[in-house]
Scaffold this motif. Structure first.
Motif, short mmCIF file in Angstrom:
data_model
loop_
_atom_site.label_atom_id
_atom_site.label_comp_id
_atom_site.label_asym_id
_atom_site.label_seq_id
_atom_site.Cartn_x
_atom_site.Cartn_y
_atom_site.Cartn_z
N TYR A 4 39.68 38.23 46.03
CA TYR A 4 38.42 37.63 45.59
C TYR A 4 37.25 38.31 46.27
O TYR A 4 37.37 38.86 47.35
CB TYR A 4 38.41 36.13 45.92
CG TYR A 4 39.49 35.39 45.21
CD1 TYR A 4 39.28 34.86 43.95
CD2 TYR A 4 40.76 35.25 45.77
CE1 TYR A 4 40.29 34.20 43.26
CE2 TYR A 4 41.77 34.60 45.10
CZ TYR A 4 41.53 34.08 43.84
OH TYR A 4 42.52 33.44 43.17
N LYS A 5 36.11 38.26 45.59
CA LYS A 5 34.87 38.81 46.12
C LYS A 5 33.79 37.78 45.84
O LYS A 5 33.69 37.25 44.73
CB LYS A 5 34.54 40.12 45.43
CG LYS A 5 33.25 40.77 45.90
CD LYS A 5 32.97 42.06 45.17
CE LYS A 5 33.85 43.18 45.59
NZ LYS A 5 33.55 43.82 46.85
N VAL A 34 34.64 37.45 36.55
CA VAL A 34 33.88 36.33 37.10
C VAL A 34 34.71 35.06 36.95
O VAL A 34 35.20 34.75 35.87
CB VAL A 34 32.53 36.15 36.37
CG1 VAL A 34 31.82 34.89 36.83
CG2 VAL A 34 31.64 37.35 36.59
N THR A 35 34.88 34.32 38.05
CA THR A 35 35.57 33.05 37.98
C THR A 35 34.61 31.88 38.16
O THR A 35 34.91 30.78 37.73
CB THR A 35 36.68 32.95 39.04
OG1 THR A 35 36.12 33.10 40.33
CG2 THR A 35 37.75 33.99 38.79
N ILE A 44 28.17 34.33 43.18
CA ILE A 44 29.07 34.66 42.07
C ILE A 44 30.43 34.98 42.68
O ILE A 44 30.52 35.76 43.63
CB ILE A 44 28.55 35.88 41.29
CG1 ILE A 44 27.13 35.62 40.80
CG2 ILE A 44 29.48 36.20 40.13
CD1 ILE A 44 26.45 36.87 40.26
N VAL A 45 31.48 34.38 42.14
CA VAL A 45 32.83 34.62 42.64
C VAL A 45 33.58 35.45 41.59
O VAL A 45 33.60 35.10 40.41
CB VAL A 45 33.58 33.30 42.90
CG1 VAL A 45 35.00 33.57 43.39
CG2 VAL A 45 32.82 32.44 43.91
N PHE A 46 34.17 36.55 42.05
CA PHE A 46 34.95 37.44 41.21
C PHE A 46 36.41 37.40 41.67
O PHE A 46 36.69 37.14 42.83
CB PHE A 46 34.46 38.89 41.35
CG PHE A 46 33.08 39.13 40.84
CD1 PHE A 46 32.87 39.51 39.52
CD2 PHE A 46 31.98 39.01 41.67
CE1 PHE A 46 31.59 39.77 39.05
CE2 PHE A 46 30.70 39.25 41.21
CZ PHE A 46 30.50 39.63 39.89
N GLU A 47 37.32 37.74 40.75
CA GLU A 47 38.75 37.76 41.04
C GLU A 47 39.36 38.98 40.35
O GLU A 47 38.91 39.37 39.27
CB GLU A 47 39.38 36.48 40.51
CG GLU A 47 40.87 36.45 40.56
CD GLU A 47 41.41 35.23 39.86
OE1 GLU A 47 41.55 34.18 40.52
OE2 GLU A 47 41.67 35.32 38.65
N ARG A 48 40.38 39.56 40.98
CA ARG A 48 41.17 40.61 40.31
C ARG A 48 42.54 40.67 40.97
O ARG A 48 42.76 40.16 42.06
CB ARG A 48 40.47 41.97 40.37
CG ARG A 48 40.47 42.63 41.72
CD ARG A 48 39.84 44.01 41.65
NE ARG A 48 39.75 44.59 42.98
CZ ARG A 48 39.13 45.72 43.25
NH1 ARG A 48 38.54 46.39 42.30
NH2 ARG A 48 39.10 46.17 44.48
#
Length: 52
Positions: A4-5, A34-35, A44-48
């Motif tokens: 996560y970022k 974007v989650t 903003i929370v990102f996931e990969r």
């Protein structure tokens, strides 16, 4: 496994929509999705996938 970022968005006086769109597209090219975008905050929370 996921990673996560969290990005803190800095609001500016002009072109916020364009800058936000550019930022989201940049992270998308790197595989981030974007989650969550906080409505009353600037995060903003990102996931990969970690093993992509």
């Amino acid at each position: 496994m996921k990673e996560y970022k969290v990005v803190t968005w800095k609001m500016g006086m002009t072109k916020n929509d364009i800058r936000l769109e550019d930022t989201l597209n940049q992270y998308a090219r790197e595989g981030w999705v974007v989650t969550h975008i906080s409505e009353h905050s600037t995060r903003i929370v990102f996931e990969r996938d970690k093993n992509r």
